[in-house]
Scaffold this motif. Structure first.
Motif, PDB file in Angstrom:
ATOM      1  N   UNK A 211       0.856  -1.231   0.069  1.00 53.99           N
ATOM      2  CA  UNK A 211       0.075  -0.058   0.045  1.00 53.99           C
ATOM      3  C   UNK A 211       1.047   1.278  -0.021  1.00 53.99           C
ATOM      4  N   UNK A 212       1.518   1.542  -1.057  1.00 53.33           N
ATOM      5  CA  UNK A 212       2.378   2.683  -1.366  1.00 53.33           C
ATOM      6  C   UNK A 212       2.587   2.925  -2.622  1.00 53.33           C
ATOM      7  N   UNK A 213       3.278   4.327  -3.132  1.00 52.43           N
ATOM      8  CA  UNK A 213       3.208   4.556  -4.488  1.00 52.43           C
ATOM      9  C   UNK A 213       4.773   5.149  -4.634  1.00 52.43           C
ATOM     10  N   UNK A 214       4.883   5.004  -6.037  1.00 52.34           N
ATOM     11  CA  UNK A 214       6.253   5.281  -6.459  1.00 52.34           C
ATOM     12  C   UNK A 214       7.070   6.642  -5.676  1.00 52.34           C
ATOM     13  N   UNK A 215       6.347   7.869  -6.051  1.00 49.87           N
ATOM     14  CA  UNK A 215       6.721   8.923  -5.619  1.00 49.87           C
ATOM     15  C   UNK A 215       6.955   9.202  -3.906  1.00 49.87           C
ATOM     16  N   UNK A 216       6.284   8.451  -3.201  1.00 50.68           N
ATOM     17  CA  UNK A 216       6.142   8.649  -1.861  1.00 50.68           C
ATOM     18  C   UNK A 216       7.548   7.824  -1.275  1.00 50.68           C
ATOM     19  N   UNK A 217       7.861   6.638  -1.596  1.00 50.65           N
ATOM     20  CA  UNK A 217       8.925   5.888  -1.274  1.00 50.65           C
ATOM     21  C   UNK A 217       9.693   5.437  -2.283  1.00 50.65           C
ATOM     22  N   UNK A 240       0.652  -0.456  -4.997  1.00 48.71           N
ATOM     23  CA  UNK A 240      -0.849  -0.284  -5.673  1.00 48.71           C
ATOM     24  C   UNK A 240      -1.545   1.008  -4.765  1.00 48.71           C
ATOM     25  N   UNK A 241      -0.910   1.454  -3.894  1.00 47.45           N
ATOM     26  CA  UNK A 241      -1.394   2.509  -3.112  1.00 47.45           C
ATOM     27  C   UNK A 241      -1.374   4.076  -3.630  1.00 47.45           C
ATOM     28  N   UNK A 242      -1.957   4.870  -3.266  1.00 42.72           N
ATOM     29  CA  UNK A 242      -2.483   4.921  -1.809  1.00 42.72           C
ATOM     30  C   UNK A 242      -3.890   4.410  -1.568  1.00 42.72           C
ATOM     31  N   UNK A 243      -3.983   3.310  -0.708  1.00 44.11           N
ATOM     32  CA  UNK A 243      -5.418   2.750  -0.680  1.00 44.11           C
ATOM     33  C   UNK A 243      -6.195   3.306   0.681  1.00 44.11           C
ATOM     34  N   UNK A 244      -6.821   4.322   0.645  1.00 42.82           N
ATOM     35  CA  UNK A 244      -7.610   4.871   1.780  1.00 42.82           C
ATOM     36  C   UNK A 244      -8.770   5.166   1.568  1.00 42.82           C
ATOM     37  N   UNK A 245      -9.680   5.330   2.747  1.00 46.75           N
ATOM     38  CA  UNK A 245     -11.249   5.609   2.665  1.00 46.75           C
ATOM     39  C   UNK A 245     -11.291   6.960   1.967  1.00 46.75           C
ATOM     40  N   UNK A 246     -12.350   7.244   1.225  1.00 43.16           N
ATOM     41  CA  UNK A 246     -12.824   8.489   0.583  1.00 43.16           C
ATOM     42  C   UNK A 246     -13.561   9.368   1.540  1.00 43.16           C
ATOM     43  N   UNK A 247     -13.222  10.452   1.503  1.00 41.49           N
ATOM     44  CA  UNK A 247     -14.125  11.507   2.185  1.00 41.49           C
ATOM     45  C   UNK A 247     -15.285  11.440   2.145  1.00 41.49           C
TER      46      UNK A 247
END
Length: 480
Positions: A211-217, A240-247
């Protein structure tokens, strides 16, 4: 335990998380995104009593998602002081027989997905020759560290916490031994043995989703995609992230008091203070935090939980039914003295809605990965105050590698009110805070691009979905 029959023409993925809302939430988001790419059916397999019924109900509302609950597991032979990683692993280990029955009766199954503490389920899935995947809900940095743990275990004979030099793993910043994830702090504890066990089993998977993405890590992901320096091959890794709940996830519900309060606050003026679904503090630490917030003079919205003697005191329960009024646990007169600038709420707040509110300008957090990703997605800089699990590693990375956080000086034990005041003012008033705000704004845009139709994370998720839909289950995937 009802077994669901599925249309044999439709690809069918089984997913089994281990205990904890921090594990369930990203898996829920993974499942929903997966369904956006292909016509796939999904079954969530959980153990009775490990998740709130309300959370599971939201998951199974989708017409293409079913849920199967395995019988409850008795862990009363383990003392209350047992580390949560051990309990989670034991629950899964003792659920293998009912899982075996479920898998043998459901047909067809295209792929089986286990999370980071469910790796013993791979044995059952392999008995049926199923492609097996690990869903890793934490950081690519921690994943890289875990894949290297076997090498560290063999090379370092003593306790990591006693090392004078930092520990270096592929793709990771140098970590102090005392910063490593909790189960690694005592090699004699069962939790260490379980952690090493799981980290070795990741290599048996067909692939690992993180749960991450290229530019973050960037550094950790580059190392994982290269697959080098891990003392042997590792499976393909899919960030395949960021997988977070939507507002907007809970649209239609009445607007909570804390959101109405935020509506009346100036833009970017409020510090949101919350330590996740499981984090707790001692009564003395709560008092110091309260008095530090008061001394800072900043506006704040604080989710207050009943004090406990250990940091993960709420992980397996929320204290429902108890009198959890914050005034019971905070310094006398604090709520009244800060009424003009602060709001305290018991137990829970709609975190995603809070972080996405324009009045919120900072987040004092335990550095759990779900919360950290939510900060990124909604562009809110952080104060890191880690409590347990991998949160110390996350706090170091968020501050030093990613550059969106300042850290509380927590290493000496009790964090005094003066330190709380210092970091709150640093984030909310200083030039340092402005730089962090700019950086997190850049990552907010990068996160959106990663999940766009042609973004890196979206392409990898589509690749998985297409593979499961169109090719033989035993095929391996290109991770580029």
């Amino acid at each position: 335990m009802e077994v669901v029959n599925h249309n044999s023409e439709k690809p069918h993925v089984l997913i089994m998380p281990s205990t904890g809302m921090g594990h369930l939430i990203p898996i829920m988001e993974f499942a929903k995104l997966l369904l956006c790419h292909r016509d796939i059916s999904i079954t969530l397999v959980t153990v009775s009593g490990q998740f709130p019924a309300s959370a599971l109900a939201k998951f199974s509302d989708h017409p293409s998602i079913d849920s199967i609950t395995l019988p409850p597991v008795d862990t009363s032979d383990y003392p209350p002081t047992t580390m949560i990683e051990t309990i989670m692993s034991v629950v899964i280990k003792r659920s293998l027989e009912p899982l075996r029955k479920v898998l043998s009766e459901i047909r067809p199954i295209t792929a089986f997905v286990a999370d980071l503490f469910s790796t013993d389920t791979l044995d059952v899935a392999k008995e049926l020759a199923l492609p097996t995947y690990v869903f890793f809900p934490s950081t690519a940095t921690v994943l890289s560290f875990m894949l290297y743990l076997r090498t560290l275990h063999e090379r370092i004979p003593g306790e990591y916490r006693d090392l004078k030099e930092p520990v270096q793993a592929p793709g990771c910043p140098p970590f102090k031994g005392t910063e490593l994830i909790d189960p690694l702090q005592n090699r004699q504890d069962d939790a260490y043995r379980w952690f090493l066990h799981h980290s070795c089993r990741y290599r048996e998977a067909t692939g690992i989703m993180v749960n991450s993405f290229d530019e973050l890590e960037t550094r950790a992901i580059k190392s994982l995609l290269g697959g080098r320096d891990y003392n042997g091959d590792i499976p393909p890794v899919y960030p395949i992230g960021p997988l977070v709940k939507k507002a907007s996830s809970d649209a239609g519900e009445s607007r909570e008091e804390c959101l109405r309060w935020l509506d009346g606050q100036p833009r970017g003026s409020v510090l949101f203070v919350s330590f996740g679904s499981g984090g707790t503090m001692t009564e003395g630490q709560l008092a110091e935090l309260a008095l530090g917030l008061e001394k800072s003079g900043q506006r704040f919205l604080w989710v207050v939980r009943k004090p406990q003697s250990f940091a993960a005191g709420a992980y397996f329960g929320t204290g429902a039914g108890e009198d959890n009024s914050p005034a019971r646990f905070l310094p006398e007169g604090f709520v009244e003295r800060t009424a003009e600038v602060g709001l305290v709420v018991p137990e829970w707040a709609p975190q995603v809605k809070v972080l996405s509110h324009e009045a919120v300008g900072g987040f004092l957090s335990h550095c759990g990965w779900n919360s950290s990703l939510e900060s990124v997605v909604y562009g809110v800089p952080m104060i890191g105050w880690p409590l347990y699990a991998e949160q110390r590693m996350n706090a170091r990375m968020l501050a030093d590698e990613i550059g969106i956080s300042v850290s509380v000086d927590y290493e000496k034990g009790l964090v005094p009110r003066g330190e709380v005041e210092r970091v709150v003012r640093l984030l909310m008033e200083s030039e340092v805070g402005k730089k962090l705000r700019k950086r997190v704004g850049e990552l907010k845009e990068a996160a959106s691009q990663a999940l766009a139709e042609e973004g890196s994370s979206s392409r990898r998720l589509a690749l998985l979905a297409d593979q499961w839909a169109n090719t033989k289950p035993s095929a391996r995937l290109d991770r580029s």
